[in-house]
Design a protein around this motif. Structure first.
Motif, PDB file in Angstrom:
ATOM      1  N   SER A 153       0.900  15.652  -6.790  1.00  0.00           N
ATOM      2  CA  SER A 153      -0.096  16.036  -7.029  1.00  0.00           C
ATOM      3  C   SER A 153      -1.199  16.407  -5.774  1.00  0.00           C
ATOM      4  N   TYR A 154      -2.044  17.493  -5.665  1.00  0.00           N
ATOM      5  CA  TYR A 154      -3.231  17.086  -5.379  1.00  0.00           C
ATOM      6  C   TYR A 154      -3.758  16.035  -6.301  1.00  0.00           C
ATOM      7  N   PHE A 189       0.623  -1.172  -0.104  1.00  0.00           N
ATOM      8  CA  PHE A 189       0.265  -0.243   0.424  1.00  0.00           C
ATOM      9  C   PHE A 189       1.405   1.473   0.283  1.00  0.00           C
ATOM     10  N   GLY A 190       0.493   1.977  -0.307  1.00  0.00           N
ATOM     11  CA  GLY A 190       0.863   4.048  -0.815  1.00  0.00           C
ATOM     12  C   GLY A 190       1.539   4.083  -2.116  1.00  0.00           C
ATOM     13  N   LYS A 191       1.699   3.002  -2.811  1.00  0.00           N
ATOM     14  CA  LYS A 191       2.341   2.762  -4.204  1.00  0.00           C
ATOM     15  C   LYS A 191       2.456   3.009  -5.333  1.00  0.00           C
ATOM     16  N   SER A 192       2.051   3.519  -6.064  1.00  0.00           N
ATOM     17  CA  SER A 192       1.736   3.447  -7.583  1.00  0.00           C
ATOM     18  C   SER A 192       2.846   3.447  -8.254  1.00  0.00           C
ATOM     19  N   LEU A 232     -14.316   7.918  -0.157  1.00  0.00           N
ATOM     20  CA  LEU A 232     -13.058   8.079  -0.303  1.00  0.00           C
ATOM     21  C   LEU A 232     -11.523   9.006  -0.523  1.00  0.00           C
ATOM     22  N   ALA A 233     -11.668   9.238  -2.566  1.00  0.00           N
ATOM     23  CA  ALA A 233     -10.650  10.109  -2.411  1.00  0.00           C
ATOM     24  C   ALA A 233     -10.780  11.544  -1.704  1.00  0.00           C
ATOM     25  N   PHE A 264      -5.133   8.612  -6.700  1.00  0.00           N
ATOM     26  CA  PHE A 264      -4.601   6.998  -5.919  1.00  0.00           C
ATOM     27  C   PHE A 264      -6.078   6.475  -5.639  1.00  0.00           C
ATOM     28  N   PHE A 265      -6.635   7.154  -4.122  1.00  0.00           N
ATOM     29  CA  PHE A 265      -7.614   7.092  -3.294  1.00  0.00           C
ATOM     30  C   PHE A 265      -8.807   6.658  -4.361  1.00  0.00           C
TER      31      PHE A 265
END
Length: 457
Positions: A281-282, A265-268, A332-333, A288-289
């Motif tokens: 970036s925003y 988790f936390g990687k793209s 969620l996002a 991502f979410f």
């Protein structure tokens, strides 16, 4: 008739009357906890709790959110909270969860990262507090989070004194039994003495915070379980007869998250999702979410937001009726971006999402487009001479949207070259100011998802 989650009234309390450990459990934020019944009683009074962060990077990333949000739940229940940055232990390197030895970091880099992380952690708690108060205005005033650096007490520690006062309480057979050590011992290169002593240093941190600040609880990722227990053991052995120690100290670990596909988790695409908008970036943070799978979205809503669990359950029930609408992912996002980047960041992410993935540009304004895509390589600022009175295929080629003018012309003929979401098949079509959004911005697209946003300076 499907439940409309937007119409659900805001719950006054975030926890619906549950005690803290029950709330953390309902949000799937607990992997392990010591003596849960005694722990629950212990939390009936105001306590001091800490979580540690290694200064291996200059910013927090999405992976830090789970232990920090767990700590934040203690914070909004009125407990005293500490964030410890490992300015000293970062020089040693934590072997937990790693098959290979970490490269030792330069002192100057650790010092720089510590300063940046201090700001990042304080900003996270400040913004999360605003977010929490918006959800439940009845929350009481919180004590301020304190950020401490273990270099402050470890840098002057004499080796001989440390061995006599602390090392004497640790048995090597117990240290070897820790999962973090066993994992490394099974690897080809084994474990160095430097890394082996890490659990002593982290244990000493807990003891120091217990001794000087009355800290009785440590929160960390599940790979920290053995290190936290080392601290509790040290406190019990050194301070066993101390009246403060009668109730004991406690450990709580959070899950180490992976996605339903088994990815960390936390990687793209292999890159960390940072909480600093200069690094992620925003738009990328929000997306991502938004890309969360149906299998993960309920868990993430409970973990990463402060929405009441009952409200989340209602959202998920509606989502399951029409999953293609992605109501849960959008919520969620929205909530995580709002908590981390506030309304300004959320608005920018939504505008950029509309520019790059939407179909209706009628509500877009040039200044919002430029602001939302600041630092994005797809946004190019140019003069009127560079943009106006020039054919669209030539512009596409000039600014790299297509590989050549001929490729751009072929794309246009095939209805694959778009201006402001409208195909422009005329290869002689020239861009003029009246074609621009607010006379300032042109959104070009090649095919389905390759964009170029041109804005007049």
């Amino acid at each position: 008739m499907p439940l409309r989650w937007r119409a659900i009234p805001r719950t006054r309390y975030l926890h619906s009357g549950r005690d803290l450990l029950s709330e953390l459990s309902a949000r799937q934020l607990i992997a392990d906890v010591t003596r849960p019944d005694d722990f629950a009683k212990h939390l009936q009074k105001t306590r001091t709790i800490y979580a540690g962060v290694d200064p291996t990077a200059k910013s927090l990333h999405a992976g830090h959110l789970i232990p920090l949000l767990c700590l934040f739940h203690f914070h909004i229940r009125g407990h005293n909270t500490l964030a410890l940055i490992g300015g000293a232990t970062g020089l040693v390197g934590d072997p937990s969860g790693r098959m290979m030895e970490r490269s030792l970091s330069e002192k100057a880099q650790i010092e720089y990262n510590t300063i940046k992380l201090t700001d990042s952690i304080q900003q996270f708690f400040s913004r999360a507090t605003e977010y929490a108060l918006d959800k439940a205005p009845s929350l009481t005033t919180f004590t301020q989070l304190q950020v401490v650096n273990n270099l402050d007490w470890l840098k002057e520690l004499n080796l001989l004194d440390f061995l006599r006062s602390t090392g004497i309480h640790f048995r090597v057979n117990h240290m070897l039994a820790r999962d973090s050590v066993k994992l490394r011992m099974s690897a080809h290169n084994g474990i160095t003495f430097t890394e082996f002593t890490y659990q002593l240093l982290q244990g000493y941190d807990f003891y120091e915070l217990f001794r000087t600040r009355g800290c009785t609880v440590q929160v960390g990722g599940s790979d920290q379980w053995g290190n936290i227990l080392s601290g509790i053991d040290l406190i019990n052995k050194v301070e066993g007869d101390n009246a403060k120690c009668n109730e004991g100290c406690f450990a709580l670990t959070t899950p180490l998250l992976t996605t339903s596909q088994g990815e960390k988790f936390g990687k793209s695409a292999g890159n960390a999702i940072w909480l600093d908008e200069k690094l992620t970036s925003y738009l990328d943070f929000y997306q991502f979410f938004l890309r969360t799978t149906d299998a993960d979205v309920e868990k993430y809503l409970k973990m990463f937001t402060l929405l009441p669990v009952e409200e989340i359950d209602a959202v998920v029930r509606e989502h399951e009726i029409q999953p293609e609408r992605r109501l849960a992912q959008k919520l969620l996002a929205k909530e995580v971006t709002l908590m981390i980047h506030q309304k300004e960041g959320l608005d920018a992410a939504r505008v950029a999402t509309n520019v790059l993935f939407g179909t209706d540009y009628s509500t877009l304004h040039a200044k919002d487009i430029v602001k939302s895509l600041a630092n994005d390589p797809r946004l190019v600022l140019c003069t009127e001479d560079e943009m106006l009175g020039i054919t669209l295929p030539n512009i596409a080629a000039k600014f790299g949207l297509t590989s050549s003018k001929s490729a751009a012309r072929q794309l246009a003929i095939g209805n694959g070259l778009y201006l402001n979401n409208v195909p422009q098949p005329d290869v002689h079509f020239k861009l003029e100011k009246n074609h621009l959004i607010d006379g300032q911005v042109a959104i070009l697209r090649a095919g389905k998802d390759t964009h170029l946003i041109l804005a007049l300076r």
